[in-house]
Design an enzyme around this catalytic site. Structure first.
Site, mmCIF file in Angstrom:
data_model
loop_
_atom_site.group_PDB
_atom_site.id
_atom_site.type_symbol
_atom_site.label_atom_id
_atom_site.label_comp_id
_atom_site.label_asym_id
_atom_site.label_seq_id
_atom_site.Cartn_x
_atom_site.Cartn_y
_atom_site.Cartn_z
ATOM 1 N N HIS A 192 -10.364 -6.806 1.881
ATOM 2 C CA HIS A 192 -9.369 -7.416 3.396
ATOM 3 C C HIS A 192 -8.972 -6.044 3.858
ATOM 4 O O HIS A 192 -9.673 -5.081 3.216
ATOM 5 C CB HIS A 192 -8.406 -7.815 2.749
ATOM 6 C CG HIS A 192 -7.003 -7.103 1.665
ATOM 7 N ND1 HIS A 192 -7.731 -7.503 0.048
ATOM 8 C CD2 HIS A 192 -6.378 -5.824 1.218
ATOM 9 C CE1 HIS A 192 -6.528 -6.230 -0.367
ATOM 10 N NE2 HIS A 192 -6.235 -5.766 0.518
ATOM 11 N N HIS A 201 -4.846 0.703 4.433
ATOM 12 C CA HIS A 201 -5.741 0.652 3.584
ATOM 13 C C HIS A 201 -7.071 -0.374 3.562
ATOM 14 O O HIS A 201 -7.163 -1.620 4.131
ATOM 15 C CB HIS A 201 -5.366 1.195 2.056
ATOM 16 C CG HIS A 201 -4.721 -0.537 1.508
ATOM 17 N ND1 HIS A 201 -3.023 -1.012 1.943
ATOM 18 C CD2 HIS A 201 -5.094 -1.700 0.847
ATOM 19 C CE1 HIS A 201 -3.489 -2.134 1.289
ATOM 20 N NE2 HIS A 201 -4.635 -2.496 0.727
ATOM 21 N N GLU A 243 -8.546 0.783 -1.901
ATOM 22 C CA GLU A 243 -8.707 -0.078 -2.888
ATOM 23 C C GLU A 243 -9.474 -0.808 -3.566
ATOM 24 O O GLU A 243 -10.271 -1.156 -2.601
ATOM 25 C CB GLU A 243 -7.331 -1.403 -2.347
ATOM 26 C CG GLU A 243 -6.915 -2.580 -3.760
ATOM 27 C CD GLU A 243 -5.786 -3.043 -3.001
ATOM 28 O OE1 GLU A 243 -6.083 -3.793 -1.784
ATOM 29 O OE2 GLU A 243 -5.282 -4.114 -3.863
HETATM 30 CO CO CO Z 1 -4.595 -4.558 -0.032
#
Ligand code: CO
Length: 134
Positions: A7, A79, A130
């Site tokens: 994502h 992020h 991440e």
């Molecule tokens: Co995330």
């Protein structure tokens, strides 16, 4: 090491406006807002054919994205998240390569109930990364 883009997270100061923008202007399918008090955010997921966008809105006093929104009042990309097969293997590789891990390098349970680690943006061209074990 990294696999699919899981994502892209975008911090938004006005969740209602952000939902309307993605739903109406961009014509995307939007999930209902999900409050995650333990992460200090309310999230809205936008499922695209090849990845997800997560709209992040601060929830509570200790929200990790409150500072980001102070610096970026209009919102912005917060992020990106890549999938890895094994977070411990990924962690060892990153440490060997000299990458800095946030949160003491201890994987924690992310918004999808999977172990995640965050990597210092200064080591990745200004982008907070991440990694999520899938
Ligand atoms: Co995330």
């Amino acid at each position: 090491m990294i696999g699919k883009l899981n994502h892209i997270a975008i911090a938004v100061p006005d969740l209602e406006l952000a939902v309307k923008t993605y739903q109406v202007t961009l014509g995307a399918a939007i999930s209902a807002p999900l409050a995650l008090p333990e992460h200090g955010v309310t999230t809205v997921f936008i499922n695209l054919p090849n990845t997800k966008i997560e709209l992040l809105h601060p929830l509570g006093e200790e929200s990790p994205i409150a500072t980001f929104l102070q610096r970026n009042p209009a919102g912005g990309m917060h992020h990106i998240c890549f999938e890895v097969d094994d977070i411990e293997v990924a962690k060892e590789h990153l440490i060997t390569e000299g990458a800095r891990l946030l949160g003491g390098g201890i994987p924690r349970t992310g918004a999808h109930n999977k172990p995640v680690l965050f990597l210092h943006p200064k080591d990745f061209m200004g982008t907070l990364i991440e990694i999520e074990q899938i």
